[in-house]
Design a protein around this motif. Structure first.
Motif, PDB file in Angstrom:
ATOM      1  N   VAL A   1      12.810 -17.133   0.161  1.00 36.43           N
ATOM      2  CA  VAL A   1      11.593 -17.541  -0.537  1.00 36.43           C
ATOM      3  C   VAL A   1      10.337 -17.031   0.181  1.00 36.43           C
ATOM      4  O   VAL A   1       9.363 -16.631  -0.454  1.00 36.43           O
ATOM      5  CB  VAL A   1      11.553 -19.083  -0.635  1.00 36.43           C
ATOM      6  N   PHE A   2      10.378 -17.021   1.507  1.00 37.19           N
ATOM      7  CA  PHE A   2       9.208 -16.606   2.280  1.00 37.19           C
ATOM      8  C   PHE A   2       8.799 -15.177   1.923  1.00 37.19           C
ATOM      9  O   PHE A   2       7.616 -14.895   1.686  1.00 37.19           O
ATOM     10  CB  PHE A   2       9.536 -16.724   3.774  1.00 37.19           C
TER      11      PHE A   2
ATOM     12  N   LEU B   1      10.643  -5.924  -1.970  1.00 41.67           N
ATOM     13  CA  LEU B   1      11.670  -5.056  -1.389  1.00 41.67           C
ATOM     14  C   LEU B   1      11.354  -4.782   0.077  1.00 41.67           C
ATOM     15  O   LEU B   1      12.200  -4.895   0.967  1.00 41.67           O
ATOM     16  CB  LEU B   1      11.658  -3.751  -2.182  1.00 41.67           C
ATOM     17  N   LEU B   2      10.093  -4.444   0.304  1.00 44.01           N
ATOM     18  CA  LEU B   2       9.654  -4.144   1.656  1.00 44.01           C
ATOM     19  C   LEU B   2       9.712  -5.381   2.544  1.00 44.01           C
ATOM     20  O   LEU B   2      10.204  -5.336   3.682  1.00 44.01           O
ATOM     21  CB  LEU B   2       8.221  -3.611   1.575  1.00 44.01           C
TER      22      LEU B   2
ATOM     23  N   VAL C   1      11.476  -8.086   2.206  1.00 44.11           N
ATOM     24  CA  VAL C   1      12.842  -8.538   2.475  1.00 44.11           C
ATOM     25  C   VAL C   1      13.383  -7.774   3.681  1.00 44.11           C
ATOM     26  O   VAL C   1      14.040  -8.336   4.557  1.00 44.11           O
ATOM     27  CB  VAL C   1      13.735  -8.340   1.237  1.00 44.11           C
ATOM     28  N   ALA C   2      13.043  -6.486   3.747  1.00 44.55           N
ATOM     29  CA  ALA C   2      13.475  -5.703   4.900  1.00 44.55           C
ATOM     30  C   ALA C   2      12.799  -6.189   6.173  1.00 44.55           C
ATOM     31  O   ALA C   2      13.388  -6.172   7.248  1.00 44.55           O
ATOM     32  CB  ALA C   2      13.158  -4.224   4.667  1.00 44.55           C
ATOM     33  N   VAL C   3      11.550  -6.656   6.066  1.00 37.07           N
ATOM     34  CA  VAL C   3      10.815  -7.048   7.267  1.00 37.07           C
ATOM     35  C   VAL C   3      11.131  -8.482   7.686  1.00 37.07           C
ATOM     36  O   VAL C   3      11.523  -8.728   8.823  1.00 37.07           O
ATOM     37  CB  VAL C   3       9.294  -6.862   7.061  1.00 37.07           C
ATOM     38  N   VAL C   4      10.968  -9.456   6.787  1.00 38.71           N
ATOM     39  CA  VAL C   4      11.131 -10.855   7.207  1.00 38.71           C
ATOM     40  C   VAL C   4      12.481 -11.440   6.797  1.00 38.71           C
ATOM     41  O   VAL C   4      12.726 -12.626   7.013  1.00 38.71           O
ATOM     42  CB  VAL C   4       9.999 -11.757   6.664  1.00 38.71           C
ATOM     43  N   GLY C   5      13.320 -10.654   6.183  1.00 35.55           N
ATOM     44  CA  GLY C   5      14.617 -11.175   5.776  1.00 35.55           C
ATOM     45  C   GLY C   5      14.558 -11.745   4.373  1.00 35.55           C
ATOM     46  O   GLY C   5      13.489 -12.093   3.890  1.00 35.55           O
ATOM     47  N   PRO C   6      15.719 -11.840   3.707  1.00 31.34           N
ATOM     48  CA  PRO C   6      15.720 -12.329   2.334  1.00 31.34           C
ATOM     49  C   PRO C   6      15.318 -13.803   2.272  1.00 31.34           C
ATOM     50  O   PRO C   6      15.444 -14.526   3.266  1.00 31.34           O
ATOM     51  CB  PRO C   6      17.167 -12.136   1.879  1.00 31.34           C
TER      52      PRO C   6
END
Lengths: 272, 278, 280
Positions: free
Chosen positions: A147-148, A137-138, A140-145
């Motif tokens: 696989v990474f 969750l965190l 996704v907020a930082v590096v974007g949605p």
């Protein structure tokens, strides 16, 4: 263990004396009350009308979900590949990072007991306390949605797990082997390579495979928060109430989990 | 083979002196060794390249990452204090109730899943319950249960109870299968009934482990209860999710700090209790 | 090999190999393990260190190569004060002291060859040792030593596949490949059966003779010590009680070392055993 005797001199076996027994009963009573209170609170927060309706809803969902929509499998191959990558790469990177943390955290290898060891332990506990879904969750907020984010979440979550088990293994090694290597005049790094590493290799292999197995399971749901993998399709199907797709995805996940368990059991058997 | 990597029993010193020495490889077949190595490398490269990292998005996000990190330094417990408090209490309630229920159900199932004390049909039924419970991820179970029972802590409670059963029953069954047979046989030899046999021959052997595992599971259940809220199954996860959605990283950091502290306390406690019972 | 009833007569030299000056070790718990141990060992002399459990035998040899740091006093090896060395100097001096351990202390998961070569670690850089690329002369020497201790065919076996006696032979080879000037031997036979014990003791003493090595051998089996060495040091409560030839171990002396017990019979019994061994 208190053994009291009755009047006729026979010994009466008792696990505890009277006061401890009372304390135990009080503990049980308190425990039961706490449990009942918790249950009461949960019950109060529940809409019981829905619960009584649950069997009908479950049957209804089951009806709609079966049979699974088999054709949908063709759009699942890529998410399955992503899921595998999230778990495998995440485990690999986590292992690379967990090894130094474990050596810094183990009492017998840490360079400094009062500063570095607590820091390493803090890293371990923070990583372990927080579920990979929350890390995802965190991230996704930082590096974007994508696989990474999922891979990073798995990495971060696994560092603590692997490092904890590994440092426990390091603390349990046979110190005499280390002593013997030290006595030859070996340097600090040589002592590590010859005296310590061979001893923890089986534990290391076991931990890697064990964590990979867990990570396969965890990476299947990371998509729910947008972090890639098959969970993304699950989320999409749930949102559109496409139950036949949901049931197919669940079957795929179940299958993947069984395979990963089989693989990890095989690998563990081969290594140890 | 040009140079044998394994020495023969009749190896002679004159032959060996001057010859090179290599550590015998872990995988003896060189074909298998090379194909595994190359396969692993190819997989690694392909997997990395399929990661598809959007670096401009990452560099944009690093600012948020920094904010989050600063949030840890300066967490905000107050502005959503009510939500945090309610979510936390609900999480704790779910944890306790589900652990208690889970333990009580997993004991009979654990007994049934131990091959050395249960008859085959019972064994198979109990093992399959364990297998299903372990194969399904908590989150997926929670999604299904939320769909069936509606939003709220009941779905979370049921999810955690179900997961506890799979975890505890399996480990309990393994513990029973590993137990000292002599002790159990000695009790059986007295002519005890099955229940008495379990009570005197089996229970004392597995009790410390059961207590240790239960406390460990309590710890796991608390951690899990923090995420169930993400799918609507109650607990502090809902508050956390909202905080992330609104980019309130200082509140999110506060919640995570609380979770970390509670987990640390539970771990410390379980360490003490386990040391006492074992 | 001829069974040997007499101690090996080693060439006595005037070259001083090891000198301990008032070596004292007090553990943090307050236990005095060693008190003012002063002794000199010339080059090529094999010394048995006897005494009851807890007398400080292990501590004494560990204070020499500083696996345990002595509290005060000096240990001088060939003119170098070991107690004053820094980390680098200590590593260099440790190369000159081979150590043989009670429970063999082989790295169980490494092969016999790797275990032997690990004795060269102090001479080889990290990466060479990490990739097992030891210099050819070290590899040759390892093969020669394995041949000498009769384990050449086992070179690529993992150490945990070996029997106790075999493991101790690997331990001896590991100590000797260091090309040491002094051997520190800690209860080499404590985990072995009586026959293997004699073989191992004989091997150690023969090798010391071949290579003109000084050695300190901790041993609790007095009879075994008497068979093989030419000097015995008795330790009790960390204090030297006896220092002399094995013939000097009278019942009275043994009483001062080990405490009150009927020693006469023990010694006699041992002698008989010895004779039987010779007869067979």
């Amino acid at each position: 263990m208190p053994i009291s005797s009755d009047k006729s001199g026979l010994k009466v076996w008792q696990r505890r004396d009277r006061n401890t027994q009372l304390l135990v009963w009080a503990g049980w009573l308190l425990g039961t009350m706490v449990f009942l209170y918790c249950w009461r609170q949960i019950s109060d927060a529940t809409e019981w009308f829905f619960v009584w309706d649950a069997p009908r809803i479950a049957a209804d969902i089951g009806d709609r979900a079966l049979p699974p929509r088999w054709a949908y499998i063709n759009s699942l191959w890529e998410p399955i590949w992503d899921t595998l990558n999230i778990a495998t790469l995440g485990t690999l990177f986590a292992l690379v990072l967990a090894v130094p943390v474990a050596f810094l955290a183990a009492r017998n290898t840490t360079p400094n007991r009062y500063i570095i060891r607590p820091i390493a332990l803090l890293i371990i506990v923070s990583s372990r306390s927080i579920n990979s879904l929350i890390w995802a969750l965190l991230l996704v907020a930082v590096v974007g949605p994508g696989v990474f984010a999922g891979m990073l979440a798995i990495t971060i979550r696994s560092i603590g797990f692997c490092a904890k088990l590994l440092y426990e293994a390091i603390e349990e090694i046979d110190q005499s082997q280390v002593e013997a290597i030290t006595a030859t005049g070996a340097s600090r790094w040589q002592i590590m390579a010859y005296g310590i590493v061979p001893q923890i290799m089986p534990a290391f292999a076991g931990i890697s495979v064990f964590r990979w197995d867990i990570n396969i399971r965890e990476s299947t749901v990371l998509g729910l928060v947008g972090a890639g993998g098959i969970g993304l399709q699950l989320q999409g199907s749930l949102n559109t109430l496409a139950w036949p797709q949901v049931s197919l995805i669940l079957l795929v996940i179940l299958f993947a989990v069984l395979i990963s368990e089989w693989v990890s059991a095989k690998v563990r058997g081969a290594i140890i | 083979m040009s140079r044998s990597s394994t020495l023969h029993a009749d190896a002679r010193l004159e032959d060996l002196v001057g010859s090179k020495w290599q550590k015998p490889p872990f995988i003896t077949s060189s074909l298998l060794r090379w194909s595994l190595t190359i396969g692993a490398l190819v997989y690694f490269v392909v997997a990395i390249s399929s990661l598809d990292v959007n670096w401009s998005r990452v560099s944009e996000g690093l600012d948020r990452g920094l904010q989050f990190f600063l949030g840890f330094v300066n967490p905000d417990f107050t502005s959503r204090a009510v939500d945090i408090k309610e979510g936390l209490i609900e999480s704790v309630e779910m944890t306790i109730a589900s652990t208690v229920v889970g333990i009580f159900i997993s004991i009979p199932i654990g007994l049934g899943a131990a091959r050395n004390i249960a008859p085959l049909p019972v064994y198979l039924v109990c093992r399959s319950i364990v297998a299903v419970s372990r194969a399904l991820n908590e989150i997926i179970v929670a999604i299904l249960l939320v769909a069936i029972f509606g939003f709220g802590p009941l779905a979370g409670f049921l999810t955690l109870s179900f997961a506890t059963i799979g975890f505890l029953a399996k480990l309990l069954a393994e513990e029973i299968e590993d137990m000292d047979k002599v002790q159990a046989e000695a009790v059986r030899a007295t002519g005890s009934r099955w229940t008495q046999w379990i009570n005197y021959g089996v229970q004392p052997q597995i009790m410390p482990r059961l207590i240790g595992l239960s406390i460990y599971r309590l710890d796991i259940n608390f951690r899990e209860s923090a995420v169930l809220g993400l799918v609507g199954a109650g607990g502090i996860g809902a508050t956390l999710n909202t905080a992330f959605d609104r980019y309130e990283f200082d509140t999110a950091a506060a919640i995570l700090l609380i979770i970390i502290i509670v987990v640390m306390m539970l771990e410390y406690l379980s360490g003490i209790i386990r040391a006492k019972v074992q | 090999m001829e069974p040997n009833t007499h101690p090996f007569i080693l060439p006595q030299r005037e070259i001083l190999m090891l000198k301990l000056e008032k070596l004292t070790k007090v553990y943090p718990t307050g236990d005095k393990a060693l008190t003012d141990v002063t002794l000199e060992i010339p080059s090529g002399q094999v010394v048995a260190l006897i005494g009851p459990s807890g007398a400080g035998k292990s501590t004494l040899i560990r204070c020499i190569n500083r696996l345990v740091s002595p509290t005060s006093g000096k240990a001088i090896l060939d003119g170098t004060d070991l107690t004053a060395l820094g980390a680098g100097g200590l590593r260099r001096e440790r190369r000159r002291m081979g150590m043989i351990f009670q429970e063999y202390a082989l790295v169980e998961r490494l092969t016999v060859m790797e275990n032997v070569l690990s004795g060269r670690l102090g001479y080889v850089g990290f990466w060479r040792s990490y990739f097992r690329k030891f210099p050819q002369k070290d590899v040759d020497e390892a093969f020669r030593l394995l041949d000498r201790v009769g384990l050449l065919a086992m070179a690529d076996k993992r150490a945990d596949e070996l029997s106790g006696g075999q493991r101790q032979r690997v331990g001896i080879a590991r100590a000797l490949i260091q090309d040491p000037a002094l051997l520190l031997v800690d209860e080499p036979t404590a985990s072995l059966d009586p026959k293997t014990s004699r073989q191992i003791m004989r091997l150690i003493c023969e090798l010391c003779q071949e290579r003109d090595l000084a050695a300190i051998i901790n041993i609790h089996d007095v009879a075994l010590a008497q068979m093989f060495v030419q000097r015995v040091i008795g330790l009790r409560f960390g204090v030297v009680q006896f220092d002399g030839p094995p013939e000097g171990l009278t019942p009275e002396v043994l009483t001062t070392i080990y405490g009150e017990e009927d020693w006469k019979e023990t010694i006699q019994k041992v002698d008989e055993e010895d004779l039987q061994d010779d007869a067979s």
